[in-house]
Design a protein around this motif. Structure first.
Motif, PDB file in Angstrom:
ATOM      1  N   MET A   1       7.149 -11.344  39.068  1.00 52.33           N
ATOM      2  CA  MET A   1       7.574 -10.499  37.961  1.00 52.33           C
ATOM      3  C   MET A   1       8.449  -9.391  38.544  1.00 52.33           C
ATOM      4  O   MET A   1       7.969  -8.567  39.321  1.00 52.33           O
ATOM      5  CB  MET A   1       6.378  -9.880  37.225  1.00 52.33           C
ATOM      6  N   ASP A   2       9.723  -9.395  38.195  1.00 52.53           N
ATOM      7  CA  ASP A   2      10.660  -8.392  38.703  1.00 52.53           C
ATOM      8  C   ASP A   2      10.597  -7.173  37.791  1.00 52.53           C
ATOM      9  O   ASP A   2      11.250  -7.116  36.751  1.00 52.53           O
ATOM     10  CB  ASP A   2      12.071  -8.989  38.731  1.00 52.53           C
ATOM     11  N   ALA A   3       9.792  -6.191  38.195  1.00 47.84           N
ATOM     12  CA  ALA A   3       9.591  -4.999  37.370  1.00 47.84           C
ATOM     13  C   ALA A   3      10.619  -3.910  37.642  1.00 47.84           C
ATOM     14  O   ALA A   3      10.549  -2.834  37.052  1.00 47.84           O
ATOM     15  CB  ALA A   3       8.176  -4.445  37.588  1.00 47.84           C
ATOM     16  N   ASP A   4      11.571  -4.197  38.513  1.00 47.33           N
ATOM     17  CA  ASP A   4      12.648  -3.233  38.781  1.00 47.33           C
ATOM     18  C   ASP A   4      13.751  -3.484  37.754  1.00 47.33           C
ATOM     19  O   ASP A   4      14.749  -4.149  38.035  1.00 47.33           O
ATOM     20  CB  ASP A   4      13.158  -3.408  40.214  1.00 47.33           C
TER      21      ASP A   4
ATOM     22  N   GLY B   1       6.124 -17.809  23.131  1.00 43.60           N
ATOM     23  CA  GLY B   1       6.464 -16.742  24.064  1.00 43.60           C
ATOM     24  C   GLY B   1       7.734 -17.040  24.844  1.00 43.60           C
ATOM     25  O   GLY B   1       8.457 -17.992  24.548  1.00 43.60           O
ATOM     26  N   ILE B   2       7.996 -16.216  25.859  1.00 41.94           N
ATOM     27  CA  ILE B   2       9.186 -16.369  26.701  1.00 41.94           C
ATOM     28  C   ILE B   2       8.829 -17.248  27.897  1.00 41.94           C
ATOM     29  O   ILE B   2       7.760 -17.104  28.494  1.00 41.94           O
ATOM     30  CB  ILE B   2       9.680 -14.996  27.190  1.00 41.94           C
TER      31      ILE B   2
ATOM     32  N   PHE C   1       6.826  -8.328  29.931  1.00 40.29           N
ATOM     33  CA  PHE C   1       6.873  -9.382  30.944  1.00 40.29           C
ATOM     34  C   PHE C   1       5.470  -9.924  31.203  1.00 40.29           C
ATOM     35  O   PHE C   1       5.309 -11.068  31.624  1.00 40.29           O
ATOM     36  CB  PHE C   1       7.462  -8.843  32.255  1.00 40.29           C
ATOM     37  N   TRP C   2       4.466  -9.102  30.975  1.00 33.62           N
ATOM     38  CA  TRP C   2       3.073  -9.513  31.152  1.00 33.62           C
ATOM     39  C   TRP C   2       2.502 -10.142  29.882  1.00 33.62           C
ATOM     40  O   TRP C   2       1.845 -11.186  29.931  1.00 33.62           O
ATOM     41  CB  TRP C   2       2.234  -8.314  31.569  1.00 33.62           C
ATOM     42  N   THR C   3       2.769  -9.528  28.744  1.00 34.66           N
ATOM     43  CA  THR C   3       2.126  -9.969  27.494  1.00 34.66           C
ATOM     44  C   THR C   3       2.877 -11.077  26.760  1.00 34.66           C
ATOM     45  O   THR C   3       2.269 -11.858  26.026  1.00 34.66           O
ATOM     46  CB  THR C   3       1.970  -8.782  26.525  1.00 34.66           C
ATOM     47  N   ASP C   4       4.197 -11.159  26.936  1.00 36.98           N
ATOM     48  CA  ASP C   4       4.999 -12.099  26.141  1.00 36.98           C
ATOM     49  C   ASP C   4       5.480 -13.321  26.913  1.00 36.98           C
ATOM     50  O   ASP C   4       5.890 -14.310  26.310  1.00 36.98           O
ATOM     51  CB  ASP C   4       6.232 -11.384  25.560  1.00 36.98           C
TER      52      ASP C   4
ATOM     53  N   ASN D   1      -0.182 -13.153  27.884  1.00 35.19           N
ATOM     54  CA  ASN D   1       0.054 -14.139  26.831  1.00 35.19           C
ATOM     55  C   ASN D   1      -1.105 -15.142  26.810  1.00 35.19           C
ATOM     56  O   ASN D   1      -1.596 -15.553  27.861  1.00 35.19           O
ATOM     57  CB  ASN D   1       1.382 -14.853  27.110  1.00 35.19           C
ATOM     58  N   LYS D   2      -1.542 -15.519  25.636  1.00 35.32           N
ATOM     59  CA  LYS D   2      -2.722 -16.381  25.523  1.00 35.32           C
ATOM     60  C   LYS D   2      -2.504 -17.762  26.140  1.00 35.32           C
ATOM     61  O   LYS D   2      -3.474 -18.494  26.404  1.00 35.32           O
ATOM     62  CB  LYS D   2      -3.155 -16.519  24.068  1.00 35.32           C
TER      63      LYS D   2
END
Length: 276
Positions: free
Chosen positions: A70-73, A95-96, A135-138, A29-30
C-alpha cells in the motif's frame, strides 16, 4: 465511565478513560484477506524508504508469500515506477482492484489512479489521510500473507491515520548514517512507542560503498551508529544497505523485483521471526 455506558465506543461521544483505543481501527474491505501488516517509516525524506519497502516486498514474494504494497505516500508515490507498473487500477461493484506486478505483488498507489502519473496531488492533509484510509477499506486485497505500507516521511497526518486506523503488526524504520538523520529518526521511534506499535527492525541505507578495486567497505558518510542506536532502543534486527548503482538502475528501469542481489533477504527473514 458513565452510569449508562453501553461499552460501545463507536457510538459514544464521551471522552472517558475507558474508551477503547482499538475503536479507531477500521475494518478492511469485506472481500479482503490480509494476515500481516508492516509499515515502513522514516523520520525524513530522501533516505531510501520506498526502495527499502520495494526490496522487502520482493524478498517476501520470492519466499513464497503472497505480498502487497500500500503506497501511502500520496503526494510522492514511487512504488509503481520501481516495479514498472503502467496499468491503472480498476473497480468492481465490490471495491477497487489493485494492480499486480509481473512477480505477483499487489499494489495500490495514487499513481495507478491518475490518468497522468506526473499530475501533482495538491490536496489538504485531511483529504490525503482519507485517501489512505480508503486504500484499506475500499481496495480488495486478495489472500495477502504480508502487506507493506510505504509511509510518507515524518510524523504527520498520514502516519497518525495509519497508526490509529490500520492494525499494524509492526514497523520497519529506515535511516542513513548522518547524525542529523539519526536525531530525526528518534522521533519515528518515539511515535511508534507512543502508539504501542512494535519496531521490528531498522535499515541503514547508504551505509557504505564497496571499493571497486580492493573490495574494502568505505563509510562515505562516516562510521555507522545504527548498531548502537538499535541496542539503545531494543531493536534486534538491523540491516546496512550499500550505495549500489545496480539498486538505483533497477528502480529507475522498473525492475526492482528482478534484482540479483537483494540485500534485505536475510533481514526480511529476521523480521518475520520477530513477528511470530
Amino acid at each position: 465511565m458513565s452510569e449508562n455506558c453501553s461499552h460501545d465506543c463507536s457510538s459514544c461521544k464521551e471522552n472517558c478513560s475507558s474508551r477503547d483505543k482499538k475503536s479507531l481501527i477500521k475494518e478492511p474491505n469485506k472481500f479482503s484477506d490480509i494476515k500481516k501488516v508492516i509499515a515502513v517509516v522514516s523520520g525524513k525524506g530522501g533516505v531510501g524508504k520506498s526502495m527499502t519497502c520495494a526490496m522487502l516486498a520482493s524478498a517476501a514474494q520470492n519466499s513464497g508469500r503472497v505480498t502487497a504494497i500500500m503506497d501511502a505516500d500520496i503526494t510522492g508515490p514511487s512504488i509503481p515506477k520501481m516495479f514498472g507498473v503502467k496499468d491503472r487500477a480498476r473497480g468492481s461493484e465490490n471495491g477497487i482492484l489493485p494492480v499486480v506486478t509481473d512477480s505477483g505483488i499487489q499494489i495500490m498507489s495514487m499513481n495507478v489512479l491518475l490518468e497522468n502519473e506526473a499530475e501533482p496531488v495538491v490536496w489538504r492533509g485531511s483529504l490525503i489521510s482519507g485517501t489512505v484510509s480508503q486504500f484499506w477499506t475500499d481496495v480488495i486485497w486478495t489472500g495477502v500473507d504480508i502487506m507493506f505500507i510505504d509511509m510518507p516521511p515524518g510524523t504527520g497526518d498520514v502516519p497518525l491515520t495509519v497508526f490509529q486506523s490500520i492494525p499494524l503488526d509492526g514497523i520497519i524504520i529506515v535511516t542513513t548514517p548522518q547524525d542529523l538523520v539519526g536525531m530525526i529518526v528518534q522521533k519515528a521511534v518515539n511515535m511508534a512507542n507512543m502508539m504501542n506499535v512494535p519496531i521490528l527492525g531498522i535499515v541503514e541505507n547508504m551505509s557504505y560503498i564497496n571499493c571497486p578495486d580492493c573490495g574494502r567497505k568505505i563509510s562515505v558518510f562516516g562510521e555507522s551508529g545504527v548498531d548502537a542506536f538499535a541496542k539503545e532502543n531494543g531493536i534486534t534486527a538491523v540491516a546496512k544497505l550499500p550505495i549500489d548503482r545496480e539498486l538505483t538502475k533497477s528502480a529507475d528501469s522498473g525492475k526492482i523485483d528482478s534484482l540479483k542481489n537483494n540485500y534485505l533477504s536475510e533481514f526480511y527473514e529476521k523480521i518475520m521471526k520477530n513477528l511470530n
